[in-house]
Design a protein around this motif. Structure first.
Motif, short mmCIF file in Angstrom:
data_model
loop_
_atom_site.label_atom_id
_atom_site.label_comp_id
_atom_site.label_asym_id
_atom_site.label_seq_id
_atom_site.Cartn_x
_atom_site.Cartn_y
_atom_site.Cartn_z
N TRP A 1 -2.13 8.82 -5.20
CA TRP A 1 -2.36 10.51 -4.91
C TRP A 1 -2.55 10.59 -3.43
CZ3 TRP A 1 -2.95 14.08 -8.88
CH2 TRP A 1 -3.02 13.35 -9.98
N GLY A 2 -2.17 11.50 -3.15
CA GLY A 2 -2.51 12.18 -1.74
C GLY A 2 -3.64 12.81 -1.56
N LEU A 3 -4.46 12.72 -0.25
CA LEU A 3 -5.68 13.66 -0.06
C LEU A 3 -5.80 14.82 -0.32
CD1 LEU A 3 -6.13 11.56 3.48
CD2 LEU A 3 -7.09 10.90 1.17
N GLY A 4 -4.72 15.69 -0.44
CA GLY A 4 -4.85 17.14 -0.76
C GLY A 4 -4.48 18.04 0.31
N SER B 1 5.08 19.82 1.60
CA SER B 1 5.91 18.50 1.36
C SER B 1 4.84 17.59 1.12
CB SER B 1 6.46 18.64 2.79
OG SER B 1 7.48 19.60 2.99
N CYS B 2 5.43 16.36 0.56
CA CYS B 2 4.75 15.11 0.60
C CYS B 2 5.78 14.12 0.75
CB CYS B 2 4.16 15.26 -0.80
SG CYS B 2 3.33 13.61 -1.33
N GLN B 3 5.44 13.29 1.73
CA GLN B 3 6.42 12.09 1.98
C GLN B 3 5.64 10.79 1.49
OE1 GLN B 3 7.78 11.22 5.92
NE2 GLN B 3 9.61 10.44 4.94
N ALA B 4 6.25 10.08 0.65
CA ALA B 4 5.66 8.69 0.14
C ALA B 4 6.27 7.63 1.10
CB ALA B 4 6.00 8.51 -1.17
N GLN C 1 0.68 -1.21 0.01
CA GLN C 1 -0.12 0.00 -0.07
C GLN C 1 0.87 1.30 0.01
OE1 GLN C 1 -3.35 -0.53 -0.26
NE2 GLN C 1 -4.13 1.68 0.15
N VAL C 2 0.68 2.11 -1.05
CA VAL C 2 1.71 3.35 -1.01
C VAL C 2 0.64 4.41 -0.63
CG1 VAL C 2 2.32 4.88 -2.49
CG2 VAL C 2 2.56 2.43 -3.09
N GLN C 3 1.19 5.29 0.51
CA GLN C 3 0.55 6.38 0.94
C GLN C 3 1.50 7.77 0.63
OE1 GLN C 3 0.10 5.38 5.19
NE2 GLN C 3 -2.25 5.65 4.87
N LEU C 4 0.79 8.82 0.44
CA LEU C 4 1.40 10.11 0.05
C LEU C 4 0.65 10.80 1.16
CD1 LEU C 4 0.98 10.48 -3.76
CD2 LEU C 4 2.98 9.38 -2.28
N VAL C 5 1.81 11.58 1.87
CA VAL C 5 1.13 12.56 3.17
C VAL C 5 1.57 13.76 2.87
CG1 VAL C 5 1.35 12.91 5.71
CG2 VAL C 5 1.05 10.64 4.80
N GLU C 6 0.54 14.71 2.67
CA GLU C 6 0.86 16.11 2.50
C GLU C 6 1.11 17.11 3.55
OE1 GLU C 6 -1.77 15.45 -1.55
OE2 GLU C 6 -2.46 15.24 0.47
N SER C 7 1.78 17.85 3.65
CA SER C 7 1.71 19.07 4.61
C SER C 7 2.24 20.58 3.81
CB SER C 7 2.45 18.57 5.83
OG SER C 7 3.66 18.40 5.26
N GLY C 8 1.77 21.42 4.80
CA GLY C 8 2.15 22.76 4.23
C GLY C 8 1.06 23.78 3.81
N GLY C 9 0.23 23.52 3.71
CA GLY C 9 -0.98 24.10 2.98
C GLY C 9 -1.50 25.47 4.16
N ALA D 1 16.42 10.04 -0.63
CA ALA D 1 16.44 9.32 0.65
C ALA D 1 15.41 9.22 1.58
CB ALA D 1 17.79 9.93 1.21
N LYS D 2 14.53 10.51 1.52
CA LYS D 2 13.41 10.39 2.23
C LYS D 2 12.11 10.31 1.58
CE LYS D 2 15.44 14.11 5.47
NZ LYS D 2 15.54 15.31 5.92
N MET D 3 12.20 9.91 0.26
CA MET D 3 10.93 9.76 -0.55
C MET D 3 9.95 11.15 -0.37
SD MET D 3 11.58 8.01 -2.94
CE MET D 3 10.01 8.20 -3.67
N THR D 4 10.65 12.19 -0.42
CA THR D 4 9.65 13.24 -0.17
C THR D 4 9.77 14.28 -1.40
OG1 THR D 4 10.17 13.28 2.26
CG2 THR D 4 9.54 15.20 1.56
N VAL D 5 8.78 14.99 -1.68
CA VAL D 5 8.85 16.10 -2.52
C VAL D 5 8.39 17.40 -1.89
CG1 VAL D 5 6.52 15.68 -3.51
CG2 VAL D 5 8.20 16.65 -5.11
#
Length: 117
Positions: free
Chosen positions: A107-110, A21-24, A1-9, A74-78
């Motif tokens: 996709w992340g949740l937005g 930021s988004c970490q996978a 299961q792949v998860q994308l967690v966004e932050s910073g809005g 290395a952190k799988m973060t964009v």
């Protein structure tokens, strides 16, 4: 299961800056493209910027010169550094990962970005 967690809005005044930021996490191939899309109510989701593993980038014309995308493999973060924000940048921003080897898209949740005085 792949998860994308966004932050910073959040809420920012015109001309201001935000960093998303988004970490996978999960299992996916190293041959991938990560990026950000945005979507306003009643409109199609549109590409903002993306970046592949070796750092090649694409930007929407509307954000060129104002937004910068980067990634930490290395952190799988964009990250999306957004400067000189305009009211028309107000949207929900979605993190995106395209696994080119597996031909799968995640996709992340937005996260909401609102530019207003």
């Amino acid at each position: 299961q792949v998860q994308l967690v966004e932050s910073g809005g959040g809420l920012v005044q015109p001309g201001g800056s935000l960093r998303l930021s988004c970490q996978a996490s999960g299992i996916f191939s190293g041959i991938n493209v990560m990026g950000w899309y945005r979507q306003a109510p009643g409109k199609e989701r549109e590409l903002v910027a993306n970046i592949n593993r070796v750092g090649s980038t694409n930007y929407a014309d509307s954000v060129k010169g104002r937004f910068t995308i980067s990634r930490d493999n290395a952190k799988m973060t964009v990250y999306l550094e957004m400067n000189s924000l305009k009211p028309e940048d107000t949207d929900v921003y979605y993190c995106h990962l395209r696994d080119l080897l597996q031909a799968r898209t995640y996709w992340g949740l937005g996260t909401q970005v609102t530019v207003s005085s």
